[in-house]
Design an enzyme around this catalytic site. Structure first.
Site, PDB file in Angstrom:
ATOM      1  N   GLY A 155      -2.658  -2.456 -16.002  1.00 22.72           N
ATOM      2  CA  GLY A 155      -3.702  -1.819 -15.949  1.00 22.72           C
ATOM      3  C   GLY A 155      -4.482  -2.892 -16.276  1.00 22.72           C
ATOM      4  O   GLY A 155      -4.749  -3.129 -17.477  1.00 22.72           O
ATOM      5  N   CYS A 157      -1.024   9.444  -8.422  1.00 24.17           N
ATOM      6  CA  CYS A 157      -1.608   8.856  -7.768  1.00 24.17           C
ATOM      7  C   CYS A 157      -2.929  10.183  -7.922  1.00 24.17           C
ATOM      8  O   CYS A 157      -2.607  11.583  -7.844  1.00 24.17           O
ATOM      9  CB  CYS A 157      -1.612   9.016  -6.177  1.00 24.17           C
ATOM     10  SG  CYS A 157      -2.904   9.000  -5.024  1.00 24.17           S
ATOM     11  N   ASN A 177       6.040   0.916  -2.309  1.00 22.95           N
ATOM     12  CA  ASN A 177       5.294   2.097  -3.386  1.00 22.95           C
ATOM     13  C   ASN A 177       5.289   3.163  -2.167  1.00 22.95           C
ATOM     14  O   ASN A 177       4.906   3.145  -1.415  1.00 22.95           O
ATOM     15  CB  ASN A 177       4.214   1.309  -3.353  1.00 22.95           C
ATOM     16  CG  ASN A 177       2.955   2.115  -4.363  1.00 22.95           C
ATOM     17  OD1 ASN A 177       2.940   3.397  -3.593  1.00 22.95           O
ATOM     18  ND2 ASN A 177       3.335   2.373  -5.567  1.00 22.95           N
ATOM     19  N   LYS A 183       0.866  -1.399  -0.292  1.00 20.19           N
ATOM     20  CA  LYS A 183      -0.199   0.362  -0.098  1.00 20.19           C
ATOM     21  C   LYS A 183       1.077   1.302  -0.170  1.00 20.19           C
ATOM     22  O   LYS A 183       1.734   1.526   0.710  1.00 20.19           O
ATOM     23  CB  LYS A 183      -0.698  -0.139   1.309  1.00 20.19           C
ATOM     24  CG  LYS A 183      -1.582   1.634   0.784  1.00 20.19           C
ATOM     25  CD  LYS A 183      -3.125   0.995   0.443  1.00 20.19           C
ATOM     26  CE  LYS A 183      -3.294   2.707   0.591  1.00 20.19           C
ATOM     27  NZ  LYS A 183      -3.598   3.170  -0.558  1.00 20.19           N
TER      28      LYS A 183
HETATM   29  C1  SIN Z   1      -4.823   6.118  -3.332  1.00 19.21           C
HETATM   30  O1  SIN Z   1      -4.895   5.446  -2.680  1.00 19.21           O
HETATM   31  O2  SIN Z   1      -5.890   7.118  -3.844  1.00 19.21           O
HETATM   32  C2  SIN Z   1      -5.258   5.855  -4.890  1.00 19.21           C
HETATM   33  C3  SIN Z   1      -2.942   5.016  -4.582  1.00 19.21           C
HETATM   34  C4  SIN Z   1      -3.202   6.127  -6.573  1.00 19.21           C
HETATM   35  O3  SIN Z   1      -4.251   5.941  -7.354  1.00 19.21           O
HETATM   36  O4  SIN Z   1      -1.708   6.346  -6.760  1.00 19.21           O
END
Ligand code: SIN
Length: 304
Positions: free
Chosen positions: A244, A131, A100, A45
């Site tokens: 993707g 993001c 990440n 995450k």
């Molecule tokens: C998010 O936490 O909003 C998604 C992460 C991302 O799209 O990079």
């Protein structure tokens, strides 16, 4: 007998299948379902310097063949990831993991990467400059070659492990951004993150998502991701991780033919938590069907 092993920046993976960040938690959550050591690796995450509660709810909108999320980088912050999440992961995953990382300034990216670079379980740093769900930082660093290069240089200056930059598809020329990252020292490129989208609730006549817009992912975006992987793989010499809309062993092979060395599976994990296991188990059969003995023989094979 087929060979599914691939190598990313000196790290050999048993197979190219990697759950994408944000769809697999910190790994141990899925270890309750199956032995996650069958994975090539996984990307945990998105982690930031400080803890983040994320965006207001609703954060999810369903779409045909996909979904929109606006999570907003919810995570416990890098200190807790190192002291609480990674020790839990160490008990159930015994391979190098992909960290990440997101941020809101060049300094923040560098700080968080430097910390995670020292974590023994981390094999690759995946720097998310894409993001779409935060109002500053995130994608704003991934929509210009100069900003993406600045982040790459700052991270490379404080780390020793391979650095992959995760790019946004919400740009007109992803190739120039990928090349700028490579020139700035990136060891690889991950692409694509989500496409910006929105839904409107006909009952309330207002956006479904509290943040109005979010990132669209799922099998609907596979052809867009494949096209961008193909374009970037043609332009750079560093390895590419294709992401993707991947949801089958066939999709993995297509991504590799487009030029990906490894392939991340995202939204499909949220539909079927066993999807990566199924893809890994299916891969040898599908390889045999298409007369592929070694996955390394097909990387970039679609380029004329
Ligand atoms: C998010 O936490 O909003 C998604 C992460 C991302 O799209 O990079």
């Amino acid at each position: 007998m087929v060979n599914t092993k691939v190598t990313l920046s000196g790290i050999t993976l048993d197979n190219p299948v990697i759950p994408a960040s944000g769809t697999f938690g910190y790994g141990y959550e899925f270890a309750e379902l199956y032995d996650i050591n069958i994975l090539g690796s996984f990307s945990f995450k998105g982690t930031t310097k400080e803890p983040r509660f994320g965006n207001p709810t609703p954060r999810i909108a369903e779409c045909p063949s996909g979904m929109i999320n606006s999570v907003g980088l919810q995570n416990p912050g890098v200190e807790k990831v190192i002291t609480e999440e990674l020790p839990k992961l160490a008990k159930c995953f015994h391979k190098p993991v992909i960290a990440n990382i997101s941020g809101f300034s060049v300094e923040e990216y560098a700080y968080t990467c430097e910390k995670l670079d020292k974590a023994p379980q981390v094999g690759i740093l995946e720097v998310n400059v894409s993001c779409p769900n935060v109002h500053h930082g995130g994608m704003s660093f991934g929509t210009s070659p100069e900003a993406a290069a600045e982040i790459t240089k700052a991270v490379k200056a404080v780390t020793s492990k391979p650095v992959y930059i995760k790019l946004s598809p919400n740009v007109t020329d992803i190739v120039s951004i990928a090349k700028a990252c490579e020139d700035a020292g990136a060891d690889g490129i991950s692409l694509i993150n989500t496409l910006m989208g929105m839904r409107i609730d006909l009952k309330t006549k207002k956006p479904v998502i509290a943040n109005k817009m979010g990132g669209f992912s799922g099998s609907a975006i596979f052809p867009v991701a494949l096209r961008m992987v193909y374009q970037v793989a043609e332009a750079v010499t560093v390895p590419v991780m294709g992401i993707g809309g991947v949801s089958s062993a066939e999709d993995v092979l297509e991504m590799m033919l487009a030029g990906a060395t490894a392939v991340q599976v995202g939204a499909a994990n949220l539909v079927d938590p066993f999807i990566c296991k199924k893809i890994i188990e299916d891969l040898p059969r599908v390889m045999e069907k298409y007369h592929i003995k070694d996955l390394n023989d097909i990387i970039g094979g679609a380029h004329i």
